[in-house]
Design a protein around this motif. Structure first.
Motif, short mmCIF file in Angstrom:
data_model
loop_
_atom_site.label_atom_id
_atom_site.label_comp_id
_atom_site.label_asym_id
_atom_site.label_seq_id
_atom_site.Cartn_x
_atom_site.Cartn_y
_atom_site.Cartn_z
N PHE A 11 27.34 -43.66 -31.23
CA PHE A 11 26.05 -43.29 -31.82
C PHE A 11 25.58 -41.93 -31.28
O PHE A 11 25.19 -41.03 -32.05
N ILE A 12 25.69 -41.74 -29.94
CA ILE A 12 25.28 -40.47 -29.31
C ILE A 12 26.14 -39.33 -29.85
O ILE A 12 25.65 -38.25 -30.17
N GLY A 13 27.45 -39.61 -30.00
CA GLY A 13 28.38 -38.60 -30.53
C GLY A 13 27.97 -38.13 -31.91
O GLY A 13 27.95 -36.93 -32.19
N ILE A 14 27.59 -39.08 -32.76
CA ILE A 14 27.18 -38.73 -34.13
C ILE A 14 25.92 -37.88 -34.13
O ILE A 14 25.81 -36.89 -34.85
N ILE A 15 24.96 -38.25 -33.25
CA ILE A 15 23.70 -37.49 -33.15
C ILE A 15 23.99 -36.04 -32.74
O ILE A 15 23.49 -35.09 -33.34
N LEU A 18 25.46 -34.10 -35.54
CA LEU A 18 24.43 -33.76 -36.54
C LEU A 18 23.62 -32.55 -36.09
O LEU A 18 23.37 -31.62 -36.87
N ILE A 19 23.21 -32.56 -34.80
CA ILE A 19 22.41 -31.45 -34.27
C ILE A 19 23.20 -30.14 -34.36
O ILE A 19 22.68 -29.11 -34.81
N LEU A 20 24.48 -30.20 -33.97
CA LEU A 20 25.34 -29.01 -34.02
C LEU A 20 25.45 -28.48 -35.44
O LEU A 20 25.37 -27.28 -35.69
N THR A 21 25.64 -29.41 -36.40
CA THR A 21 25.77 -29.01 -37.80
C THR A 21 24.54 -28.25 -38.27
O THR A 21 24.63 -27.20 -38.89
#
Ligand SMILES: [Zn+2]
Length: 222
Positions: A11-15, A18-21
């Protein structure tokens, strides 16, 4: 590693992804909005045009002072004030006492090539009789009349000179720009009192403020 920890890490990885994107996307967007002049499109571009210059002295005042010098001095003050506005990129058609030929329409081409949002030509007036005084502003295209009216109202309130109104005239400074434009005849240099006031540094500062106020009022900048 138990299942719950794994799930949380994913979950943290996906967040983070997303922020990087979002960050990268914003950078790309900003890079592409930079135009050839290095200003971002989010800025309004205002072109200040000090009339005349060099061998073209413009009007000659009652005491012999030149219009070109008044125009440049006031324009530099306007430039200095508008430069402080984060949302405005300001350019001048001339920053020195140089002659610009009217043959190749350099001044208005400069503004059109910049894709400017506003064009303000600054002048001082002249007349055969020294009795004539006051501020007048010129526009050409009906759709840009409201810009001339806003600028005129602000300038007149700062000079306290006689209000000679907003007039329509086919002058290249208001006919050729693709954007709202105005030619400000601040006052009559052939009127001794107005000449003296127009070359007064304090009044020039007030007029410059009023021109900046007009720009911000028209562009709806706080
Ligand atoms: Zn002039």
């Amino acid at each position: 590693m138990n299942k719950r920890v794994k799930k949380r890490l994913r979950f943290i990885g996906i967040i983070i992804l997303l922020i990087l994107t979002v960050l990268i996307w914003n950078n790309i967007k900003q890079a592409y909005s930079n135009n050839a002049y290095g200003t971002t499109k989010e800025k309004f571009i205002v072109v200040i045009d000090p009339g005349h210059g060099g061998k073209d002295v413009g009007a000659i005042g009652a005491s012999g002072l030149y219009e070109k010098d008044f125009n440049l001095s006031l324009s530099k003050k306007v430039n200095a004030i508008l430069e402080k506005e984060e949302s405005i990129g300001v350019y001048m058609t001339r920053e020195d006492d140089i002659f610009i030929s009217t043959l190749d329409n350099y001044r208005t081409k400069f503004a059109n090539e910049l894709d400017a949002d506003l064009y303000i030509s600054i002048h001082g007036n002249t007349y055969d009789s020294s009795d004539i005084s006051g501020t007048e502003s010129y526009y050409y295209h009906e759709k840009f009349k409201s810009f001339a009216e806003v600028m005129h109202k602000n300038v007149v309130s700062s000079t306290g000179f006689k209000d000679r109104g907003v007039k329509r005239e086919e002058l290249f400074a208001v006919r050729d720009p693709n954007m709202p434009s105005v030619l400000l005849e601040i006052g009559y240099l052939t009127n001794p009192q107005e000449e003296q006031l127009m070359f007064n540094d304090e009044l020039q500062n007030l007029i410059a403020e009023s021109i900046s106020d007009g720009v911000k009022e028209y562009l709806e900048i706080e």
